[in-house]
Design an enzyme around this catalytic site. Structure first.
Site, PDB file in Angstrom:
ATOM      1  N   ARG A  86       0.801  -1.225   0.000  1.00 18.95           N
ATOM      2  CA  ARG A  86       0.000   0.000   0.000  1.00 18.95           C
ATOM      3  C   ARG A  86       0.832   1.272   0.000  1.00 18.95           C
ATOM      4  O   ARG A  86       1.877   1.337   0.653  1.00 18.95           O
ATOM      5  CB  ARG A  86      -0.929  -0.006   1.224  1.00 18.95           C
ATOM      6  CG  ARG A  86      -1.966  -1.115   1.134  1.00 18.95           C
ATOM      7  CD  ARG A  86      -2.853  -1.222   2.364  1.00 18.95           C
ATOM      8  NE  ARG A  86      -3.960  -2.128   2.087  1.00 18.95           N
ATOM      9  CZ  ARG A  86      -3.874  -3.460   2.160  1.00 18.95           C
ATOM     10  NH1 ARG A  86      -2.750  -4.040   2.549  1.00 18.95           N
ATOM     11  NH2 ARG A  86      -4.920  -4.209   1.855  1.00 18.95           N
ATOM     12  N   HIS A 111      -0.715  -2.430  -4.603  1.00 17.38           N
ATOM     13  CA  HIS A 111      -0.080  -3.302  -5.602  1.00 17.38           C
ATOM     14  C   HIS A 111       0.073  -2.643  -6.977  1.00 17.38           C
ATOM     15  O   HIS A 111      -0.244  -3.236  -8.012  1.00 17.38           O
ATOM     16  CB  HIS A 111      -0.854  -4.613  -5.715  1.00 17.38           C
ATOM     17  CG  HIS A 111      -0.792  -5.470  -4.485  1.00 17.38           C
ATOM     18  ND1 HIS A 111       0.237  -5.398  -3.577  1.00 17.38           N
ATOM     19  CD2 HIS A 111      -1.642  -6.441  -4.007  1.00 17.38           C
ATOM     20  CE1 HIS A 111       0.026  -6.274  -2.597  1.00 17.38           C
ATOM     21  NE2 HIS A 111      -1.098  -6.909  -2.830  1.00 17.38           N
ATOM     22  N   HIS A 182       3.051 -12.942  -5.478  1.00 11.47           N
ATOM     23  CA  HIS A 182       1.863 -13.066  -4.644  1.00 11.47           C
ATOM     24  C   HIS A 182       1.263 -14.469  -4.697  1.00 11.47           C
ATOM     25  O   HIS A 182       0.039 -14.634  -4.756  1.00 11.47           O
ATOM     26  CB  HIS A 182       0.831 -12.017  -5.054  1.00 11.47           C
ATOM     27  CG  HIS A 182      -0.081 -11.578  -3.964  1.00 11.47           C
ATOM     28  ND1 HIS A 182      -1.052 -12.392  -3.427  1.00 11.47           N
ATOM     29  CD2 HIS A 182      -0.168 -10.415  -3.292  1.00 11.47           C
ATOM     30  CE1 HIS A 182      -1.709 -11.725  -2.490  1.00 11.47           C
ATOM     31  NE2 HIS A 182      -1.190 -10.524  -2.381  1.00 11.47           N
ATOM     32  N   ALA A 183       2.122 -15.499  -4.660  1.00 10.88           N
ATOM     33  CA  ALA A 183       1.608 -16.878  -4.649  1.00 10.88           C
ATOM     34  C   ALA A 183       0.858 -17.138  -3.342  1.00 10.88           C
ATOM     35  O   ALA A 183       1.324 -16.756  -2.258  1.00 10.88           O
ATOM     36  CB  ALA A 183       2.756 -17.867  -4.791  1.00 10.88           C
ATOM     37  N   TYR A 184      -0.306 -17.752  -3.472  1.00  7.31           N
ATOM     38  CA  TYR A 184      -1.073 -18.208  -2.303  1.00  7.31           C
ATOM     39  C   TYR A 184      -0.742 -19.681  -2.108  1.00  7.31           C
ATOM     40  O   TYR A 184      -1.108 -20.516  -2.938  1.00  7.31           O
ATOM     41  CB  TYR A 184      -2.569 -18.106  -2.582  1.00  7.31           C
ATOM     42  CG  TYR A 184      -3.155 -16.726  -2.530  1.00  7.31           C
ATOM     43  CD1 TYR A 184      -3.807 -16.273  -1.378  1.00  7.31           C
ATOM     44  CD2 TYR A 184      -3.118 -15.883  -3.626  1.00  7.31           C
ATOM     45  CE1 TYR A 184      -4.390 -15.016  -1.338  1.00  7.31           C
ATOM     46  CE2 TYR A 184      -3.703 -14.627  -3.591  1.00  7.31           C
ATOM     47  CZ  TYR A 184      -4.332 -14.208  -2.438  1.00  7.31           C
ATOM     48  OH  TYR A 184      -4.917 -12.966  -2.395  1.00  7.31           O
ATOM     49  N   ASP A 255      -1.945 -10.012   8.228  1.00  8.42           N
ATOM     50  CA  ASP A 255      -1.747  -9.269   6.985  1.00  8.42           C
ATOM     51  C   ASP A 255      -0.773  -8.145   7.313  1.00  8.42           C
ATOM     52  O   ASP A 255      -1.111  -6.965   7.224  1.00  8.42           O
ATOM     53  CB  ASP A 255      -3.095  -8.732   6.466  1.00  8.42           C
ATOM     54  CG  ASP A 255      -2.990  -8.203   5.044  1.00  8.42           C
ATOM     55  OD1 ASP A 255      -1.897  -8.294   4.460  1.00  8.42           O
ATOM     56  OD2 ASP A 255      -4.007  -7.688   4.529  1.00  8.42           O
ATOM     57  N   GLU A 321       5.162 -12.746   1.169  1.00  9.35           N
ATOM     58  CA  GLU A 321       5.573 -11.822   0.113  1.00  9.35           C
ATOM     59  C   GLU A 321       6.814 -11.071   0.577  1.00  9.35           C
ATOM     60  O   GLU A 321       6.732 -10.228   1.463  1.00  9.35           O
ATOM     61  CB  GLU A 321       4.453 -10.817  -0.172  1.00  9.35           C
ATOM     62  CG  GLU A 321       3.108 -11.431  -0.472  1.00  9.35           C
ATOM     63  CD  GLU A 321       1.982 -10.415  -0.262  1.00  9.35           C
ATOM     64  OE1 GLU A 321       2.132  -9.245  -0.665  1.00  9.35           O
ATOM     65  OE2 GLU A 321       0.965 -10.791   0.338  1.00  9.35           O
TER      66      GLU A 321
END
Ligand code: GAL
Length: 357
Positions: A86, A111, A182-184, A255, A321
């Site tokens: 952000r 992003h 940004h792999a989950y 987060d 990340e």
């Protein structure tokens, strides 16, 4: 036993903004395979052998480009840029000049703006089955950022079951840059419920608490005696539901950006390690970046159904990340994210897989 396969290449052959998209596959000799798309230079699938040697897809995603286009924008597997995370009010100043990124996350620019690098079709160069390089040139003023920025993201799969992601960028005007993937991940296998049973360790004594807009307050806080303490391995689910003010500000979960311990960074040791007791799959993260955003998929809603048709629910994955700290362009005590002409931005992150029985 679940049978995981890579998506079909033809499901990824499409045109977006006049450019063709493709699926690119890397394989090694140890049974690991990675599928990538030039749409966002993203990771689509990551097949890793589990404790029985069965290939398990450990990242969330969709089995076609149309699946990605139809889903909510959750940044599945993408390369995030020009500025990951952000920027408060979408505003920052360089040398007295103010730049404005149209907010796409409440009052924040998130992003890299609505049409950040995640939504671009990257050029690609594939070197046999172990390497794929992606290239993108962002125009001066694109999404509001100054400077024409040439970016390269290289993926390399080693026989040591490491996915090495290397970033390089150059600009023709002073700009800001923060790149990440940004792999989950779900080490139980994508779409197999939540990640509460994963055991996580993060080499960080401090993290960055956020305000109600998820912008760091700017004052690092010790993790000690908080739900944020992962210095010794702990279940992700152990404290995630606690009525903690910071977990609430994270929309019901983690987060937050961790300030990685400089010793782990200097010694090139893993900065984070995660393991699934179900599959035995163990993930180590190594990086040259100073920060790590630990995100537990708090904005996943269950609406989107993934590669095997299973809903992607809240806490159905975690992201680790690697990056510079959020809102760095406005927080001058943070390590700088300024990139000047004549300088080269470089960073590297390794996702290393193994099995712990
Ligand atoms: C993460 C960010 C979350 C959320 C997510 C995308 O990187 O930390 O707050 O925005 O991306 O949905």
């Amino acid at each position: 036993m679940t049978h995981y396969t890579l998506p079909k290449a033809r499901n990824f052959e499409h045109q977006i903004s006049g450019k063709n998209t493709h699926l690119i596959t890397l394989e090694n000799s140890r049974g690991m395979a990675v599928a990538l798309s030039d749409y966002g230079a993203r990771i689509v699938s990551l097949l890793v052998p589990d404790k029985h040697g069965n290939p398990t897809d450990v990242v969330l995603g969709f089995d076609s480009i149309k699946g990605y286009l139809a889903a909510d924008e959750q940044y599945h597997g993408v390369t995030v840029g020009r500025f990951a995370n952000r920027i408060a009010n979408g505003r920052f100043t360089i040398d007295g000049e103010t730049f404005y990124i149209e907010p796409n996350n409440g009052a924040n620019a998130l992003h890299g703006g609505a049409n950040g690098f995640h939504s671009r079709i990257w050029d690609r160069r594939i070197v046999y089955k172990e390497k794929a390089d992606f290239y993108y040139v962002a125009a001066d003023g694109e999404e509001g950022f100054p400077g024409k920025l040439s970016v390269m993201v290289k993926y390399r799969l080693t026989d040591n079951n490491e996915l090495i992601i290397s970033y390089r960028a150059q600009t023709d005007k002073p700009t800001v840059i923060n790149l990440t993937n940004h792999a989950y991940f779900n080490l139980n296998g994508e779409g197999n419920g939540d990640i509460h049973n994963h055991i996580l360790q993060i080499q960080a004594a401090n993290y960055l608490p956020v305000d109600e807009h998820q912008i760091p307050t700017g004052v690092p806080a010790p993790v000690e005696n908080t739900p944020f303490d992962f210095r010794t391995p702990k279940l992700i689910g152990q404290d995630i539901m606690q009525p903690d003010d910071q977990l609430i500000k994270g929309n019901g979960g983690y987060d937050h950006n961790y300030i990685l311990d400089t010793e782990a960074l200097a010694k090139k040791r893993p900065v984070a390690t995660v393991r699934s007791p179900v599959t035995g799959i163990n993930l180590e993260v190594l990086t040259t970046e100073p920060g790590l955003q630990f995100y537990t998929g708090n904005f996943l809603t269950g609406k989107d159904k993934g590669k095997r048709g299973n809903p992607y629910e809240k806490h159905g994955a975690f992201c680790l990340e690697t990056q510079h700290f959020p809102d760095s362009p406005n927080q001058l005590d943070f390590p700088t994210t300024l990139l000047l002409p004549g300088h080269v931005f470089e960073s590297q992150t390794i996702y290393r897989f193994s099995v712990v029985k």
